[in-house]
Structures are given as C-alpha cells and as structure tokens.
Design a protein around this motif. Structure first.
Motif, PDB file in Angstrom:
ATOM      1  N   ARG A 198      31.601  43.714  42.231  1.00  0.00           N
ATOM      2  CA  ARG A 198      30.474  43.291  43.068  1.00  0.00           C
ATOM      3  C   ARG A 198      29.622  42.265  42.316  1.00  0.00           C
ATOM      4  O   ARG A 198      29.559  42.299  41.077  1.00  0.00           O
ATOM      5  CB  ARG A 198      29.589  44.488  43.444  1.00  0.00           C
ATOM      6  N   HIS A 199      28.963  41.395  43.054  1.00  0.00           N
ATOM      7  CA  HIS A 199      28.037  40.440  42.432  1.00  0.00           C
ATOM      8  C   HIS A 199      26.712  41.153  42.170  1.00  0.00           C
ATOM      9  O   HIS A 199      26.222  41.904  43.003  1.00  0.00           O
ATOM     10  CB  HIS A 199      27.825  39.211  43.318  1.00  0.00           C
ATOM     11  N   VAL A 200      26.126  40.909  41.005  1.00  0.00           N
ATOM     12  CA  VAL A 200      24.857  41.536  40.628  1.00  0.00           C
ATOM     13  C   VAL A 200      23.685  40.705  41.132  1.00  0.00           C
ATOM     14  O   VAL A 200      22.628  41.239  41.461  1.00  0.00           O
ATOM     15  CB  VAL A 200      24.798  41.721  39.096  1.00  0.00           C
ATOM     16  N   HIS A 201      23.853  39.404  41.183  1.00  0.00           N
ATOM     17  CA  HIS A 201      22.855  38.506  41.761  1.00  0.00           C
ATOM     18  C   HIS A 201      23.627  37.405  42.469  1.00  0.00           C
ATOM     19  O   HIS A 201      24.857  37.407  42.502  1.00  0.00           O
ATOM     20  CB  HIS A 201      21.920  37.936  40.680  1.00  0.00           C
ATOM     21  N   ARG A 202      22.934  36.479  43.086  1.00  0.00           N
ATOM     22  CA  ARG A 202      23.602  35.420  43.822  1.00  0.00           C
ATOM     23  C   ARG A 202      22.935  34.083  43.549  1.00  0.00           C
ATOM     24  O   ARG A 202      21.792  34.026  43.077  1.00  0.00           O
ATOM     25  CB  ARG A 202      23.585  35.708  45.329  1.00  0.00           C
ATOM     26  N   LEU A 203      23.679  33.017  43.845  1.00  0.00           N
ATOM     27  CA  LEU A 203      23.132  31.669  43.836  1.00  0.00           C
ATOM     28  C   LEU A 203      23.259  31.096  45.237  1.00  0.00           C
ATOM     29  O   LEU A 203      24.192  31.424  45.975  1.00  0.00           O
ATOM     30  CB  LEU A 203      23.900  30.770  42.851  1.00  0.00           C
ATOM     31  N   ASP A 204      22.321  30.213  45.609  1.00  0.00           N
ATOM     32  CA  ASP A 204      22.431  29.509  46.874  1.00  0.00           C
ATOM     33  C   ASP A 204      23.744  28.728  46.914  1.00  0.00           C
ATOM     34  O   ASP A 204      24.285  28.326  45.870  1.00  0.00           O
ATOM     35  CB  ASP A 204      21.261  28.543  47.058  1.00  0.00           C
ATOM     36  N   GLU A 205      24.222  28.461  48.111  1.00  0.00           N
ATOM     37  CA  GLU A 205      25.505  27.781  48.279  1.00  0.00           C
ATOM     38  C   GLU A 205      25.543  26.449  47.534  1.00  0.00           C
ATOM     39  O   GLU A 205      26.549  26.084  46.930  1.00  0.00           O
ATOM     40  CB  GLU A 205      25.779  27.571  49.769  1.00  0.00           C
ATOM     41  N   GLY A 206      24.445  25.709  47.551  1.00  0.00           N
ATOM     42  CA  GLY A 206      24.423  24.398  46.918  1.00  0.00           C
ATOM     43  C   GLY A 206      24.181  24.409  45.424  1.00  0.00           C
ATOM     44  O   GLY A 206      24.288  23.371  44.770  1.00  0.00           O
ATOM     45  N   GLN A 240      37.726  54.163  37.692  1.00  0.00           N
ATOM     46  CA  GLN A 240      38.372  54.771  38.841  1.00  0.00           C
ATOM     47  C   GLN A 240      38.565  53.707  39.925  1.00  0.00           C
ATOM     48  O   GLN A 240      37.685  52.892  40.184  1.00  0.00           O
ATOM     49  CB  GLN A 240      37.520  55.923  39.379  1.00  0.00           C
ATOM     50  N   SER A 241      39.721  53.734  40.561  1.00  0.00           N
ATOM     51  CA  SER A 241      40.038  52.736  41.575  1.00  0.00           C
ATOM     52  C   SER A 241      39.032  52.799  42.719  1.00  0.00           C
ATOM     53  O   SER A 241      38.561  53.878  43.094  1.00  0.00           O
ATOM     54  CB  SER A 241      41.456  52.962  42.115  1.00  0.00           C
ATOM     55  N   GLY A 242      38.695  51.643  43.260  1.00  0.00           N
ATOM     56  CA  GLY A 242      37.783  51.564  44.393  1.00  0.00           C
ATOM     57  C   GLY A 242      37.955  50.238  45.095  1.00  0.00           C
ATOM     58  O   GLY A 242      38.474  49.277  44.509  1.00  0.00           O
ATOM     59  N   SER A 243      37.555  50.160  46.334  1.00  0.00           N
ATOM     60  CA  SER A 243      37.756  48.953  47.125  1.00  0.00           C
ATOM     61  C   SER A 243      37.026  47.770  46.504  1.00  0.00           C
ATOM     62  O   SER A 243      35.877  47.887  46.070  1.00  0.00           O
ATOM     63  CB  SER A 243      37.243  49.173  48.550  1.00  0.00           C
ATOM     64  N   PHE A 244      37.700  46.628  46.471  1.00  0.00           N
ATOM     65  CA  PHE A 244      37.059  45.407  46.001  1.00  0.00           C
ATOM     66  C   PHE A 244      35.838  45.090  46.859  1.00  0.00           C
ATOM     67  O   PHE A 244      35.805  45.391  48.053  1.00  0.00           O
ATOM     68  CB  PHE A 244      38.034  44.230  46.075  1.00  0.00           C
ATOM     69  N   GLY A 245      34.852  44.446  46.246  1.00  0.00           N
ATOM     70  CA  GLY A 245      33.672  44.034  46.994  1.00  0.00           C
ATOM     71  C   GLY A 245      33.970  42.953  48.011  1.00  0.00           C
ATOM     72  O   GLY A 245      33.198  42.738  48.950  1.00  0.00           O
ATOM     73  N   GLY A 246      35.067  42.252  47.846  1.00  0.00           N
ATOM     74  CA  GLY A 246      35.506  41.223  48.779  1.00  0.00           C
ATOM     75  C   GLY A 246      37.021  41.150  48.759  1.00  0.00           C
ATOM     76  O   GLY A 246      37.666  41.575  47.794  1.00  0.00           O
ATOM     77  N   HIS A 247      37.603  40.609  49.813  1.00  0.00           N
ATOM     78  CA  HIS A 247      39.061  40.475  49.875  1.00  0.00           C
ATOM     79  C   HIS A 247      39.536  39.526  48.771  1.00  0.00           C
ATOM     80  O   HIS A 247      39.064  38.390  48.693  1.00  0.00           O
ATOM     81  CB  HIS A 247      39.476  39.934  51.243  1.00  0.00           C
ATOM     82  N   PRO A 248      40.462  39.957  47.891  1.00  0.00           N
ATOM     83  CA  PRO A 248      40.953  39.057  46.843  1.00  0.00           C
ATOM     84  C   PRO A 248      41.656  37.845  47.458  1.00  0.00           C
ATOM     85  O   PRO A 248      42.575  38.000  48.256  1.00  0.00           O
ATOM     86  CB  PRO A 248      41.938  39.925  46.059  1.00  0.00           C
ATOM     87  N   ALA A 249      41.203  36.650  47.103  1.00  0.00           N
ATOM     88  CA  ALA A 249      41.790  35.436  47.650  1.00  0.00           C
ATOM     89  C   ALA A 249      41.751  34.336  46.599  1.00  0.00           C
ATOM     90  O   ALA A 249      40.714  34.122  45.969  1.00  0.00           O
ATOM     91  CB  ALA A 249      41.036  34.997  48.907  1.00  0.00           C
ATOM     92  N   PRO A 250      42.865  33.629  46.393  1.00  0.00           N
ATOM     93  CA  PRO A 250      42.876  32.537  45.421  1.00  0.00           C
ATOM     94  C   PRO A 250      42.040  31.361  45.912  1.00  0.00           C
ATOM     95  O   PRO A 250      41.735  31.273  47.105  1.00  0.00           O
ATOM     96  CB  PRO A 250      44.372  32.177  45.345  1.00  0.00           C
ATOM     97  N   PRO A 251      41.663  30.471  44.963  1.00  0.00           N
ATOM     98  CA  PRO A 251      42.063  30.475  43.560  1.00  0.00           C
ATOM     99  C   PRO A 251      41.120  31.298  42.690  1.00  0.00           C
ATOM    100  O   PRO A 251      40.014  31.624  43.119  1.00  0.00           O
ATOM    101  CB  PRO A 251      41.964  28.996  43.193  1.00  0.00           C
TER     102      PRO A 251
END
Length: 302
Positions: free
Chosen positions: A134-142, A72-83
């Motif tokens: 949506r992301h299930v887990h995350r990594l630090d920026e570096g 079912q359609s739903g809002s993206f977890g973040g704004h779609p942006a390339p690349p």
C-alpha cells in the motif's frame, strides 16, 4: 540485532539491547502496532520464540530467536500491472519508488491499472510474493519524485503513524514564477476545499492546519527555485501555499502558474524515514526531473 526473512516470518536474533524486554512491550510500545493486529497474532499463536509458541510476558534473553509473522500473504493494494517503476530503495518492509510526472500514485477506479501502485505491486509480484502493498502517502498526478510504500500490514501501520507524528520528513524542489525575495520562510496558512471548484483547494480560516517551510536556492530568468519541507500533508499544500504568496508553481494552471510546462514543476526530492523495525534512519533521494533541469536550472544540479 541480526534479522532475516524466512518465508512469512521475520526472524530476530535478540541481542543485549533487547534482552529483558517482552514480546508484549515490543509490539505495543516499541512498534506501537494496532491492537486488532496484535490480538489476532495472539489468538493465532503466530509469534514464535525459538521455534515454539511464545509466552508474550516472558523476558527475552540474548540469542533468543523471535519470529514475527510480518509477511503473511494478503491481497495487493492494487492490481499488479507492468511496467515496474524505478525503485529508489527497498528492504523487507518498505519500498520507495520514483513517480514520473503525469502518473497517478494509486487507482481511483477499479479498472485503472497504470498507476505507480500498480507498478510497485507488479515489481513485488515478480519475486513471487503476494503481499498487501500500500502507498503510505501520495503525490499529485503532475508531481514527480519519491513515494513511500509499505510491503506488509505492520509496516503500513507503523509508517502511517510516523507520518502522522511528523517524523517522516519530505523535501521538495519547486520552480515558481517570479523572484522570491526572502531567502527562507514558513507559510502557516490553513487550507480548505474550494466550494466553486471540485478539485481545487484554497486558503481558508476554517481549513486544516498546514505548514510549509521554504528556502530559496536560486533565481534565473524570472523564475525561482525553492526547496520546500512539509510539516503537514494537505492536498495541494505546496501549490496552494506558494500561490498564496504570489509565486505559483510554474506550469500549475490550476493555481495561476505560467504555462511553460505540461505539469507543475514540483518534485519530491527526498524522504527521510526513521525505520520502524531497524535501528536506522533511511534517507532516499529521487533524481531531479529532466523537465526542471532542461527548462531552467540545469547548472544547479550538476
């Protein structure tokens, strides 16, 4: 069991293994989906059996066609942006993307559009889908490497539960300062916030339980290459744990690592995921980052 996506429905052709089970037991026991989601589907009569609103307590029969409204359609977890990022694995339910060092996993502010989540949402949008990715887990920026994303609400719930139950295995490579003497070991020191620094963590007896397993892979020119596996997913866990045994990650200025790299030489190399909706285990590997290969340990990855 044969399955196929048709528009917003995931269609399952019931085989003998699932015959005799009920829709109610599949949702609550096999998939363990949130009660609120299940209640909404029941009220909306959104689950179909052979094209008709289903009796949830009726035992399923071989060759029945069960349709579940996963897409079912739903809002993206973040704004779609390339690349679009490098996609390591994708099916109807989940995506594993390769995050480069220096990129955030997800936005922290509404106007941030250059994170991995934005790129994954853009990738999905190119197929004409509007889904609550949506992301299930995350990594630090570096940190570079494999990050898991859910493509729909039920997948996010199921994958998050598997992560919490420690059934998704995450393996990392870390280059650390010094010669690690032990061939392998386990670090079980609890981790808490550092009151004197807004982003740093520290070993604290009042902190959260944290468990990191490590194996020494190689030693070269005053550095060691470790393979690490997480049992828990605390913020900065590997960085804090390795620094606590006197071997900070090389390039990790926050925790005392030598400044031979712009980013900590930490790479999320492998994810092993028991697929919540397919009777299979998905193992995905991310290519070792060039910064690790070129600086020290090229010969170990050839």
């Amino acid at each position: 069991m044969h399955t196929i996506r048709q528009d917003q429905q995931w269609v399952m052709h019931i085989d003998t293994e699932w015959a005799g089970t009920t829709i109610e037991s599949i949702l609550a026991e096999k998939w363990q989906l949130p009660k609120k989601m299940v209640h909404r589907w029941r009220m909306d009569k959104a689950i179909l059996l052979n094209g008709q609103p289903a009796n949830w307590r009726q035992p399923l029969q071989p060759n029945d066609r069960l349709s579940v409204p996963f897409f079912q359609s739903g809002s993206f977890g973040g704004h779609p942006a390339p690349p679009s990022p490098s996609i390591l694995y994708e099916d109807d339910h989940l995506i594993v993307a390769d995050k480069p060092a220096g990129m955030k996993t997800h936005p922290n502010e509404p106007d941030e559009h250059h994170t991995l989540l934005n790129g994954v949402c853009y990738h999905v949008s190119l197929k004409g889908d509007v889904l609550p990715v949506r992301h299930v887990h995350r990594l630090d920026e570096g940190t570079s490497g494999a990050v898991l994303f859910a493509k729909h609400e039920a997948a996010y719930a199921a994958l998050s539960r598997l992560l919490e139950k420690k059934e998704i295995f995450r393996t990392y490579y870390a280059v650390v300062d010094g010669h690690v003497l032990k061939k392998s070991g386990t670090i079980t020191k609890p981790i808490g916030k550092d009151r004197h620094h807004p982003s740093r963590r520290r070993i604290s007896q009042n902190g959260q339980t944290a468990v990191t397993h490590f194996e020494r892979v190689a030693v070269q020119d005053g550095f060691s290459l470790l393979r690490c596996r997480l049992e828990t997913g605390r913020t900065h866990q590997i960085r804090v744990h390795l620094a606590s045994i006197g071997h900070p990650i090389s390039g990790d200025a926050l925790y005392g690592g030598s400044q031979i790299s712009k980013y900590p030489l930490l790479h999320a190399e492998k994810l092993t995921i028991p697929h919540p909706f397919v009777n299979d285990c998905v193992t995905v590997s991310a290519p070792i980052s060039e910064s690790i290969k070129k600086l020290f340990l090229l010969t170990f990855f050839e």
